[in-house]
Enzyme design. Structure first.
Site, mmCIF file in Angstrom:
data_model
loop_
_atom_site.group_PDB
_atom_site.id
_atom_site.type_symbol
_atom_site.label_atom_id
_atom_site.label_comp_id
_atom_site.label_asym_id
_atom_site.label_seq_id
_atom_site.Cartn_x
_atom_site.Cartn_y
_atom_site.Cartn_z
ATOM 1 N N HIS A 168 -2.195 7.737 6.916
ATOM 2 C CA HIS A 168 -1.158 8.543 6.258
ATOM 3 C C HIS A 168 -1.707 9.872 5.760
ATOM 4 C CE1 HIS A 168 2.663 6.482 6.039
ATOM 5 N NE2 HIS A 168 2.122 5.347 5.624
ATOM 6 N N GLY A 215 0.847 -1.185 0.000
ATOM 7 C CA GLY A 215 0.000 0.000 0.000
ATOM 8 C C GLY A 215 0.878 1.227 0.000
ATOM 9 N N GLN A 251 3.478 10.049 0.926
ATOM 10 C CA GLN A 251 4.750 9.313 0.939
ATOM 11 C C GLN A 251 5.625 9.630 -0.266
ATOM 12 O OE1 GLN A 251 2.726 5.364 1.965
ATOM 13 N NE2 GLN A 251 4.659 5.180 3.052
ATOM 14 N N CYS A 276 6.161 -0.007 7.316
ATOM 15 C CA CYS A 276 5.810 1.146 6.484
ATOM 16 C C CYS A 276 6.997 1.502 5.596
ATOM 17 C CB CYS A 276 5.460 2.322 7.388
ATOM 18 S SG CYS A 276 4.989 3.799 6.488
ATOM 19 N N LEU A 277 6.710 1.797 4.332
ATOM 20 C CA LEU A 277 7.778 2.155 3.397
ATOM 21 C C LEU A 277 8.515 3.421 3.848
ATOM 22 C CD1 LEU A 277 5.943 1.526 -0.011
ATOM 23 C CD2 LEU A 277 7.598 0.023 1.125
ATOM 24 N N HIS A 289 -4.303 1.810 7.545
ATOM 25 C CA HIS A 289 -2.922 2.323 7.616
ATOM 26 C C HIS A 289 -2.741 3.480 6.626
ATOM 27 C CE1 HIS A 289 1.622 1.538 7.836
ATOM 28 N NE2 HIS A 289 1.509 2.338 6.803
ATOM 29 N N GLU A 290 -3.247 3.288 5.389
ATOM 30 C CA GLU A 290 -3.064 4.321 4.352
ATOM 31 C C GLU A 290 -3.927 5.552 4.617
ATOM 32 O OE1 GLU A 290 -0.524 3.855 2.702
ATOM 33 O OE2 GLU A 290 -0.308 1.694 2.928
HETATM 34 ZN ZN ZN Z 1 2.904 3.460 5.696
#
Ligand code: ZN
Length: 161
Positions: free
Chosen positions: A135, A46, A51, A89-90, A131-132
Site C-alpha cells: 500500500h 491491517g 488508505q 482489502c478495506l 500487503h500493507e
Molecule cells: Zn489493503
C-alpha cells in the site's frame, strides 16, 4: 478518530508514500491513533496510511496483543518459499483474491517511539505486512492476485407465496 477509508480507484492509493522523518511529532502520533481507530471500526486486520489519505510510510497490523504500528517498514530478508492465500482489502470492499506472498520475512522499522525494531514474521502475519507495505508503495493486492472474485451475497429467503 474514525476516518473514511479511501476506495479504489483513487490517486492517493496509487502514490508512493514518503518516509517519516520525525516519529515524535504530534501529526504522526495522531495519524497512528486514527489509523488504529479506523482499522478496528472497519474490522480490518491491517491498514496503511494512504488508505486514510496520508502518503506516509506508516502501517498498522492487528495482532493478538496491541496493534502493531510500523514506521518506514522495510523487508530486509525474504524466504525462498512463497505461499498462496486469500486476501481482501478495506479499500476494495467485496472483492477477494488469491495472492502469492513470501512465507517468512524479516522486517526492519521504527516503532511509535522512534526506536529501530527488527523482527521475523511468518504466515498470516507476514502476509498482512507484505500487503500493507505494498500500500505505501502504491500497489494493491488486485495487481498481484492470480484469481479475483466477488464475495457471494446470500439472498434472503422469503417463504411467503
Ligand atoms: Zn489493503
Amino acid at each position: 478518530m474514525i476516518l473514511p477509508i479511501l476506495k479504489h480507484p483513487n490517486d492517493i492509493l496509487r502514490k508512493k508514500s514518503t518516509p517519516v522523518t520525525d516519529v515524535a511529532v504530534s501529526d504522526i502520533q495522531k495519524l497512528i491513533a486514527n489509523m488504529i481507530d479506523t482499522m478496528y471500526a472497519a474490522k480490518g486486520i491491517g491498514i496503511a496510511a494512504p488508505q486514510i489519505g496520508h502518503s506516509k510510510r506508516v502501517i498498522i497490523v492487528k495482532t493478538e496483543d496491541e496493534p502493531l504500528a510500523l514506521i518506514n517498514p522495510v523487508i530486509i530478508k525474504k524466504s525462498f518459499r512463497k505461499e498462496s492465500g486469500e486476501e481482501g482489502c478495506l479499500s476494495i470492499p467485496g472483492i477477494f483474491g488469491t495472492v502469492r506472498r513470501y512465507k517468512k520475512i524479516t522486517v526492519e522499522a521504527l516503532d511509535t517511539h522512534g526506536n529501530k525494531v527488527t523482527f521475523e514474521a511468518s504466515d498470516l502475519f507476514a502476509r498482512v505486512i507484505q500487503h500493507e507495505i505494498d500500500h505505501i508503495d502504491g500497489i494493491l493486492f488486485i495487481d498481484r492476485a492470480k484469481k479475483i472474485y466477488r464475495e457471494e451475497k446470500i439472498e434472503k429467503i422469503d417463504r411467503k407465496p
